[in-house]
Design a protein around this motif. Structure first.
Motif, PDB file in Angstrom:
ATOM      1  N   ASP A 151      18.471  28.813 -28.583  1.00 59.32           N
ATOM      2  CA  ASP A 151      18.707  29.960 -29.373  1.00 59.32           C
ATOM      3  C   ASP A 151      19.088  29.647 -30.973  1.00 59.32           C
ATOM      4  OD1 ASP A 151      20.128  32.452 -30.232  1.00 59.32           O
ATOM      5  OD2 ASP A 151      20.587  32.726 -28.234  1.00 59.32           O
ATOM      6  N   SER A 165      20.556  31.601 -32.797  1.00 57.76           N
ATOM      7  CA  SER A 165      21.192  32.540 -33.618  1.00 57.76           C
ATOM      8  C   SER A 165      22.487  32.197 -34.400  1.00 57.76           C
ATOM      9  CB  SER A 165      21.566  33.708 -32.684  1.00 57.76           C
ATOM     10  OG  SER A 165      22.544  33.225 -31.530  1.00 57.76           O
ATOM     11  N   TRP A 203       9.981  27.399 -31.524  1.00 59.54           N
ATOM     12  CA  TRP A 203       9.982  28.591 -31.247  1.00 59.54           C
ATOM     13  C   TRP A 203      11.148  29.435 -31.896  1.00 59.54           C
ATOM     14  CZ3 TRP A 203      10.820  24.713 -27.738  1.00 59.54           C
ATOM     15  CH2 TRP A 203      12.316  24.275 -27.397  1.00 59.54           C
ATOM     16  N   SER A 263      10.144  32.441 -34.716  1.00 58.32           N
ATOM     17  CA  SER A 263       9.998  33.611 -34.676  1.00 58.32           C
ATOM     18  C   SER A 263      11.248  34.247 -34.472  1.00 58.32           C
ATOM     19  CB  SER A 263       9.328  33.911 -33.351  1.00 58.32           C
ATOM     20  OG  SER A 263       9.857  33.714 -32.360  1.00 58.32           O
ATOM     21  N   GLN A 264      12.502  33.472 -34.131  1.00 57.92           N
ATOM     22  CA  GLN A 264      13.640  34.150 -34.108  1.00 57.92           C
ATOM     23  C   GLN A 264      14.332  34.363 -35.489  1.00 57.92           C
ATOM     24  OE1 GLN A 264      16.683  32.402 -31.639  1.00 57.92           O
ATOM     25  NE2 GLN A 264      17.945  33.807 -31.593  1.00 57.92           N
ATOM     26  N   SER A 310      12.227  37.062 -37.506  1.00 61.62           N
ATOM     27  CA  SER A 310      12.478  38.558 -37.114  1.00 61.62           C
ATOM     28  C   SER A 310      13.859  38.748 -37.545  1.00 61.62           C
ATOM     29  CB  SER A 310      11.858  38.656 -35.731  1.00 61.62           C
ATOM     30  OG  SER A 310      12.428  38.030 -34.856  1.00 61.62           O
ATOM     31  N   ASP A 311      15.025  37.992 -37.101  1.00 64.58           N
ATOM     32  CA  ASP A 311      16.194  38.450 -37.166  1.00 64.58           C
ATOM     33  C   ASP A 311      17.104  37.975 -38.169  1.00 64.58           C
ATOM     34  OD1 ASP A 311      15.670  39.263 -34.456  1.00 64.58           O
ATOM     35  OD2 ASP A 311      17.398  37.991 -33.526  1.00 64.58           O
ATOM     36  N   TYR A 312      16.567  37.248 -39.018  1.00 67.48           N
ATOM     37  CA  TYR A 312      17.419  36.614 -40.089  1.00 67.48           C
ATOM     38  C   TYR A 312      16.381  36.242 -41.450  1.00 67.48           C
ATOM     39  CZ  TYR A 312      20.615  35.482 -36.613  1.00 67.48           C
ATOM     40  OH  TYR A 312      21.550  35.856 -35.593  1.00 67.48           O
TER      41      TYR A 312
END
Lengths: 448, 306, 311
Positions: free
Chosen positions: A266, A268, A283, A286-287, A290-292
């Motif tokens: 993760d 985040s 991976w 993609s986080q 899309s999130d940051y």
């Protein structure tokens, strides 16, 4: 008194109802073979059940759409898809296997293929899927689904497990030119980058995550894995000392945090700006995307450093997912046909998956990789794609196929060293654990 | 079920007398547990409980208004930068959420009722009746309390599979209904009820079943509320067993914990949705408790003798 | 149906009349027991027997299972990690269980002393954590314990202490887990305690008060002895639940650092998840069952042998 009678009567009725339900509501085909399905499967159509580990929404949506398209494309086989949450997967899957109602198709890690094949849990697919589809696979990935000359699963994707993600703005502010190329440099840079708000480095925080995310570093530092090739003796030797020492030094200097609330995969907390560098898989792209999105221009990737400073070495393993067919299935052919259609056939069927995940994963098929690279906007969608494809994937090793407890012994050793146990003591303990596992699971001679 | 002949028991209606009794007690207690030191301690402890209970609840409810990244962002922040009702709107308007809450709520009520019926009868037998092999049976029942779930996870799954119970309501409600822990609990209460209460009824020729339904059940309200709540929550919070036994995709029996699990995956947790969903799901359970909690204060009133 | 005198005095008299108790209630007793016994038999006892049976095999779901005798048990018994986890579970319980019992007892007395409105408010507050699932509780507590921006380190910072890695250090992690465990377990224990407290007739206190007993004496000589049944129940069930806790360490620490929060059930769960065969985890769970049953039997004997085991 009246209320009493009503209460008793009520309880009695409820109890009776529930018992009747228990007795009568079993589905007629609910026996061991009857994997009931939610959708109506028309008469005369063969049903193939398929369990996937539940991933992100985008991934789950692709699974649904590919199954739907297959069901619409023909009328002889109906594939029934179920997404199972990852934290309950093992219980549900093992129970289903024990009761004899395991799904016909399941998602599986590369690392699990060898053992599943040796214990007949999955069916060999070499003859059920065309040579064309097999030949389209990259050699090293094909090798990780091959056991004793037979292919046992069809690969869907690969993801390098360890990539160095770093903040160019923080590097610039600290006066560091580029990403570290040796672990010594990594330790020094991480210390330099650490301040009251930012930790210099993020690595796996606990033994289970260390067990798999450090496979690449283990390869790199020792040139071998901590068990002999034929799995007959432990090899957690002093060769690994520099790796454990690096974790110990990083932790002691305060460049690694004492704890991080989220797991290794993760990203985040990195996205939130708490780190200057992070080891994470492909991976994470993609986080972050899309999130940051605000952070993306300041993030670059590089291969994880090696211990001797040479480039072009293994510092990551290729994890990822394959689809396998159950060893007790009665519809192996139908299942294999679907797998070939979805993963091994028309590239149109799989390319959308890689698009949906913002090219943060890599296709093991040559033709799919070509189709993706022909897309006009890959590098604009995923700015890190080129480095990952060119500098990391070609040098990555497949995941080891030995039992998890061997990996865990190394993970525990690294964690112990990080927390202050002398390195050689931690390695000796790991070697003992590996030898115990060899004895307990009777591994000697079963290695690849 | 119960034949009804009048049995005379001196049992005041708890609902009616509770208020009056409380007023009396309050008066007397304030006199006896007095002293300013006590009062301060009392308020400190109460405040600690409020805080401990309300902080996480408030955090959960408020974080539901946060954007995805804001929940675990650092530095820690109690309130969102921008209040976004979107998570709540998304969840509340999802028909699957409403269905899952309905299934869990209805199933939990059914489960609690079944659990009360089955376990209270057994508890009464162990507390009051003399029968063959009583001690042996009691030890065996009590023993089941100590079985770790992992020991029988696979084999009980095989049993329900062979019985054809997969994907039925019964597989969720029936296997856990009889529980040694509840039999044990209700029995402990029944043991505390003076036998003199039943003597008059036995002399009048009432049979044991009548004594159970007419004397013990009415006195069981606080116990039943506790057991009912425990069973209700056990069903409400169940996760692994439903996932194992409800295998149909998009089953109508999907429960709330399964629904909420879709917001967690190994690589990413949709905190905003997870917390908004948990808050919405917790509401009916708290309301239900608000309705039933007064029975716990009513106590078991038995005309003076003990 | 005429032997009423056998009913009084209650438990003690009956216990002494063994070994030949009158089985006069056989029919009604077995009718009332039947639903519970049938359900327990099908869904608990038979699976248990079945589990013991398969534990003697190398249980394979795809090929012929091989009889291995006691091998699975030997592997568990020879595993220091298993024993360490049991010891850890006991240490964890020794903190959590008394804390829950004491706090719940204080709570029950508090609610009893409060007015109805305050009492309701307190009851609802204490109940709320049980509604919030363990997953959410874990997330909240991870944030509280966070190293740099956590609530706890902020609080101790106010009085001049350094930041502590609560979950990141082997010396504090298990202790840190006791707080959410108590927090989650307190609700139901308190409600049970309250139900038991209110079960004591007010007249007892009244006559004690007339005799000049103060609050403390009333508590020690009336409340505590009369709540023995409930106390025993809470002690045993809290202990069984606490030593089997695995969700909190699974989510908050994965059993680390360096296995310092690897409680017995988490160890079994992780072996179940990670092993290629289920032999070890089933044998370990069965051994844990034996350990728990044995320890609980000791608790029963020590605290209340007659009332608990002799029915």
């Amino acid at each position: 008194m009246r209320s009493t009678r009503r209460l008793t009567g009520g309880l009695g009725v409820v109890a009776a109802t529930a018992l009747v339900l228990a007795a009568c509501s079993g589905t007629p085909d609910g026996g061991p073979e009857g994997s009931a399905s939610g959708e109506e499967v028309p008469e005369g159509v063969t049903e193939v059940t398929f369990w996937q580990q539940s991933f992100t929404d985008e991934e789950n949506e692709w699974y649904e759409s590919v199954v739907d398209s297959y069901n619409e494309s023909q009328d002889e086989v109906h594939v029934t898809l179920t997404a199972v949450p990852g934290d309950a997967w093992e219980q549900r899957m093992t129970a289903a296997q024990a009761a004899g109602n395991a799904p016909d198709i399941r998602t599986m890690n590369y690392g699990g293929v060898r053992n599943a094949a040796l214990t007949s849990q999955i069916t060999p697919l070499s003859d059920l899927i065309s040579a064309e589809a097999w030949d389209d696979l990259q050699e090293n990935v094909r090798g990780s689904v091959t056991v004793d000359g037979e292919e046992y699963a069809y690969p869907m994707l690969v993801e390098p497990s360890a990539i160095l993600w770093y903040r160019t703005d923080l590097f610039e502010a600290a006066g560091i030119d580029g990403p570290p190329t040796t672990w010594d440099e990594l330790v020094a840079d991480a210390e330099l980058l650490t301040n009251d708000e930012v930790f210099g480095m993020r690595l796996a925080q606990n033994a289970p995550d260390m067990s798999w995310s450090t496979w690449g570093y283990q390869w790199n530092v020792a040139g071998h894995l901590p068990i002999s090739d034929d799995w007959s003796e432990g090899m957690a030797t002093e060769d690994y000392a520099p790796l454990l020492q690096a974790f110990q030094d990083l932790f002691a200097s305060g460049a690694l945090p004492p704890a991080d609330g989220v797991g290794y995969p993760d990203a985040s907390t990195f996205g939130d700006g708490q780190y200057a560098m992070m080891a994470n898989g492909s991976w994470a792209a993609s986080q972050l995307l899309s999130d940051y999105p605000d952070l993306v221009p300041n993030v670059a990737v590089a291969p994880m450093p090696s211990f001797d400073g040479q480039s072009g070495q293994t510092t990551a393993t290729l994890g990822g997912w394959t689809w396998a067919v159950d060893g007790n299935t009665e519809v192996a052919e139908e299942a294999a046909t679907f797998i070939e259609w979805a993963l091994g056939g028309d590239t149109e069927n799989v390319v959308p998956f890689f698009e949906a995940t913002q090219f943060s994963k890599v296709s093991p098929r040559v033709s799919v990789a070509e189709a993706i690279s022909a897309l006009p906007d890959v590098d604009t969608v995923n700015p890190w794609n080129a480095v990952i494809q060119e500098e990391i994937v070609p040098f990555a090793q497949p995941e080891p196929g030995y039992p998890w407890n061997v990996s865990l012994a190394m993970g525990e050793a690294i964690e112990a060293a990080m927390q202050g146990t002398p390195v050689s003591e931690a390695l000796a303990a790991a070697n003992d654990k590996i030898n115990t596992e060899i004895a307990n699971s009777q591994l000697a001679g079963t290695g690849s | 079920m119960a034949a009804s002949a009048p049995i005379i028991v001196t049992e005041p209606d708890p609902a009616r007398s509770a208020g009056a009794r409380d007023a009396v007690h309050r008066h007397r207690r304030s006199a006896r547990a007095g002293g300013p030191g006590w009062a301060v301690l009392r308020y400190v402890y109460s405040a600690a409980i409020f805080l401990a209970a309300l902080f996480p609840l408030a955090w959960m409810a408020i974080s539901g208004f946060k954007a995805r990244n804001e929940v675990v962002s650092s530095p820690f922040q109690f309130f969102p930068d921008v209040w976004q009702p979107q998570n709540y709107v998304d969840i509340a308007s999802d028909p699957q959420f409403l269905r899952a809450v309905g299934v869990s709520f209805g199933g939990a009520l059914l489960f609690a009722a079944l659990s009360l019926a089955v376990n209270s009868m057994a508890a009464y037998a162990f507390a009051r009746l003399e029968f063959a092999f009583k001690r042996t049976i009691w030890v065996v029942v009590l023993m089941t309390m100590f079985i770790p779930g992992m020991a029988i996870l696979l084999t009980s799954y095989i049993v329900v599979t062979r019985m054809g119970l997969l994907n039925t309501l019964a597989v969720l409600v029936v296997p856990g209904a009889a529980a040694a822990v509840h039999i044990f609990f209700i029995r402990q209460f029944y043991l505390g009820i003076p036998t003199s209460i039943e003597e008059a009824a036995l002399i009048d020729g009432a049979d044991r079943w009548r004594i159970f339904t007419a004397i013990f059940l009415p006195m069981s309200k606080p116990v039943f509320v506790v057991v009912g709540i425990t069973s209700f929550l056990a069903f409400w919070n169940a996760y692994v067993w439903p996932i194992m036994t409800i295998t149909e995709p998009d089953s109508a029996l999907t429960q709330i914990q399964q629904y909420l699990a879709t917001f967690r995956s190994e690589r990413r947790i949709e905190y905003g949705l997870l917390l908004a969903g948990s808050t919405l799901a917790a509401t009916p359970v708290i309301v239900l408790f608000l309705i039933f909690q007064r029975y716990i204060i009513s106590g078991i009133r038995i005309s003076g003798i003990k | 149906m005429t032997t009423i005198q056998a009913q009084a005095p209650p438990a003690k008299g009956r216990a002494r009349r063994r070994p030949k108790p009158a089985h006069r209630d056989n029919r009604i007793a077995f009718l009332m027991l039947a639903p519970a016994l049938v359900l327990l038999g099908i869904f608990v006892l038979w699976p248990l027997v079945y589990a013991w049976y398969v534990s003697f095999f190398n249980w394979s779901f795809y090929t012929e299972s091989v009889f291995v005798g006691l091998r699975n048990f030997r592997l568990v018994l020879a595993d220091p990690v298993f024993w360490a986890s049991i010891g850890r579970g006991l240490r964890f319980s020794v903190i959590v269980v008394p804390a829950i019992l004491i706090l719940a007892f204080v709570f029950a007395n508090l609610v009893k002393a409060m007015g109805q409105r305050m009492g309701t408010l307190l009851k609802v507050s204490i109940y709320i954590p049980t509604v919030i699932s363990g997953v959410i509780a874990s997330i909240v507590f991870v944030l509280i314990y966070e190293y740099r921006q956590g609530l706890l380190n902020w609080l101790i910072g106010l009085v001049g202490f350094e930041n502590q890695p609560w979950l990141g250090s082997a010396s504090t992690a298990l202790l840190a887990l006791t707080a959410p465990a108590i927090w989650l377990g307190l609700g139901l224990a308190s409600l049970i305690m309250l139900a038991g407290l209110l079960d004591i007739p007010e007249s007892y206190y009244e006559s004690a008060e007339l005799d000049g007993a103060n609050w403390w004496q009333r508590t020690v000589f009336i409340t505590v002895p009369l709540m023995r049944n409930i106390g025993l129940y809470l002690l045993v069930t809290c202990f069984v639940a606490t030593i089997q806790q695995y969700e909190l360490p699974l989510i908050m620490t994965s059993g680390g650092p360096v296995q310092s929060t690897l409680l017995p059930n988490l160890h079994i769960f992780l072996r179940f998840t990670n092993d290629d065969t289920v032999g070890y985890s089933i044998a370990a769970a069965l051994l844990l069952f034996v350990v728990l049953g044995g320890l609980s039997a000791v608790i029963f004997r020590v605290i209340n042998s007659e009332k608990a085991v002799d029915a």
